[in-house]
Design an enzyme around this catalytic site. Structure first.
Site, PDB file in Angstrom:
ATOM      1  N   GLY A   1      34.385  13.176 -27.634  1.00 26.31           N
ATOM      2  CA  GLY A   1      34.116  13.706 -29.249  1.00 26.31           C
ATOM      3  C   GLY A   1      34.726  12.421 -29.704  1.00 26.31           C
TER       4      GLY A   1
ATOM      5  CD  GLN B   1      28.344  21.181 -28.515  1.00 26.05           C
ATOM      6  OE1 GLN B   1      29.062  20.804 -28.262  1.00 26.05           O
ATOM      7  NE2 GLN B   1      29.028  22.075 -29.619  1.00 26.05           N
ATOM      8  NE  ARG B   2      32.772  18.192 -26.668  1.00 30.42           N
ATOM      9  CZ  ARG B   2      31.661  18.791 -25.988  1.00 30.42           C
ATOM     10  NH1 ARG B   2      30.694  18.879 -26.118  1.00 30.42           N
ATOM     11  NH2 ARG B   2      32.217  18.670 -24.856  1.00 30.42           N
TER      12      ARG B   2
ATOM     13  CE  LYS C   1      31.936  11.454 -21.202  1.00 29.96           C
ATOM     14  NZ  LYS C   1      32.964  12.840 -21.437  1.00 29.96           N
TER      15      LYS C   1
ATOM     16  CG  ASP D   1      40.053  15.377 -21.644  1.00 24.73           C
ATOM     17  OD1 ASP D   1      41.169  15.092 -21.167  1.00 24.73           O
ATOM     18  OD2 ASP D   1      38.524  15.539 -21.407  1.00 24.73           O
TER      19      ASP D   1
ATOM     20  CB  CYS E   1      59.580  12.735 -33.240  1.00 27.56           C
ATOM     21  SG  CYS E   1      60.815  11.326 -32.807  1.00 27.56           S
TER      22      CYS E   1
ATOM     23  CB  CYS F   1      36.221  21.382 -25.423  1.00 27.10           C
ATOM     24  SG  CYS F   1      36.922  20.216 -27.272  1.00 27.10           S
TER      25      CYS F   1
END
Length: 353
Positions: free
Chosen positions: A134, A165-166, A179, A223, A268, A282
């Site tokens: 995404g 969808q995204r 991908k 992710d 940090c 998601c």
């Protein structure tokens, strides 16, 4: 064999209508073939099923060998095409821009904050994008459109129907493909002056350091927290700036982590990963389609500013965007003494909101 071919066509056609991935449809046809071959081998001549499908065990075995050779050839050709697409664009050459490049980047060049020198820095830059999902989708497209000369992509995933969808860099025809290959094709179609390097694998401890060292800037759109902390450690050790972002449902966040130039690193700001199950994925919580595009485009924008020196970036700041209520806020961040990733050697940021 007519019945077998008809069943194969039915499986492929109905699977296509149902958007079943090509790999799954191919596996179903393979299972059907093995079943027919088993019937030919196990049943005696003249048996009903053998007559129904026709042929002999030898002819069916020969068909399998031929089909295997054809599939192996197609797979090898596909891999060669993916590599060719990733390397087809000529490497950015030093010196003056070609006329086609001047026309393409004219709107950048007329910006006083970028101009010709800034566009040349973009052309000479090497940017690594971790994840072609995404966030990576829109970030990659805008990096390519902006004229970043060399773009590296690392991702071990394949395109699935739910991604579309995204993840706007991929297309329906890419379902089942790696991908990185799909993204490389899209970039090549968008900007032939960009060189693309792809790694169809998960970033790990063994490969991360060498890969990051080859680039001037890293964008992390992964992710999972293990990869995020790994990318941060390697970038901090190599002195390579890191633009990292994350999102869920309606909210996204982005920061520039650069302890080598006075800012804090990712660890940090986020000393520990959340407990398992505390932050849903998601797939578990859902996500609104345009949000990855918004945050991914911000990542590309931060990359352009960092590479050209334009404006003020997010070093020492964390931007949080709430898309549901159209609110954006920016928090100051600071280096953390004793940080295991960077040792707290940054310090440009100021703590507080």
């Amino acid at each position: 064999m007519i019945l077998f071919l008809g069943l194969c066509g039915l499986i492929w056609g109905l699977g296509g209508l149902g958007r079943v991935p090509r790999a799954v449809r191919a596996a179903m046809i393979g299972a059907l073939y093995l079943g027919v071959l088993s019937v030919q081998v196990a049943l005696p001549a003249g048996a009903g099923l053998r007559v129904l499908f026709g042929g002999s065990a030898a002819s069916w075995a020969a068909l399998g060998v031929v089909a295997g050779l054809v599939l192996a050839y197609r797979e090898g050709l596909g891999r060669l095409r993916a590599r060719a697409a990733a390397r087809a664009a000529p490497a950015p050459a030093p010196g003056a821009f070609r006329p086609a490049e001047l026309d393409r980047y004219a709107r950048h060049i007329m910006l006083r904050e970028i101009g010709g020198p800034g566009q040349r820095r973009l052309r000479d830059a090497r940017v690594l994008v971790v994840g072609a999902g995404g966030l990576g989708s829109s970030a990659l497209l805008y990096l390519a459109a902006a004229g970043v000369g060399t773009i590296g992509i690392v991702d071990d995933d394949v395109v699935e129907p739910s991604n579309l969808q995204r993840q706007v860099i991929h297309r329906d025809a890419d379902i089942g493909r790696p991908k990185v290959a799909s993204a490389a094709d899209a970039i090549a179609a968008l900007n032939p002056f960009v060189a693309v390097r792809i790694w169809a694998r998960r970033l790990d401890e063994d490969s991360a350091a060498a890969l990051v060292a080859e680039h001037d800037l890293v964008l992390d759109g992964s992710d999972n927290f293990a990869t995020r902390y790994l990318v941060n450690r390697v970038c901090a050790a190599a002195g390579v700036p890191l633009v990292a972002a994350a999102m869920t449902q309606w909210e996204g966040q982005i920061g520039l982590y650069d302890p080598a130039r006075g800012g804090p690193c990712f660890q940090c700001v986020f000393p520990q990963a959340p407990a398992p199950g505390l932050v849903p994925t998601c797939a578990e919580a859902g996500i609104v389609a345009p949000l990855p595009g918004v945050i991914g485009a911000m990542m590309a924008l931060e990359a352009v500013k960092a590479l050209t020196g334009a404006g003020e970036g997010l070093r020492g700041r964390l931007l949080i965007h709430d898309a549901l209520y159209a609110e954006t806020r920016v928090m100051r961040t600071a280096a953390r003494p004793g940080c295991p990733a960077c040792g707290g050697r940054g310090g440009a940021g100021q703590a507080g909101a």
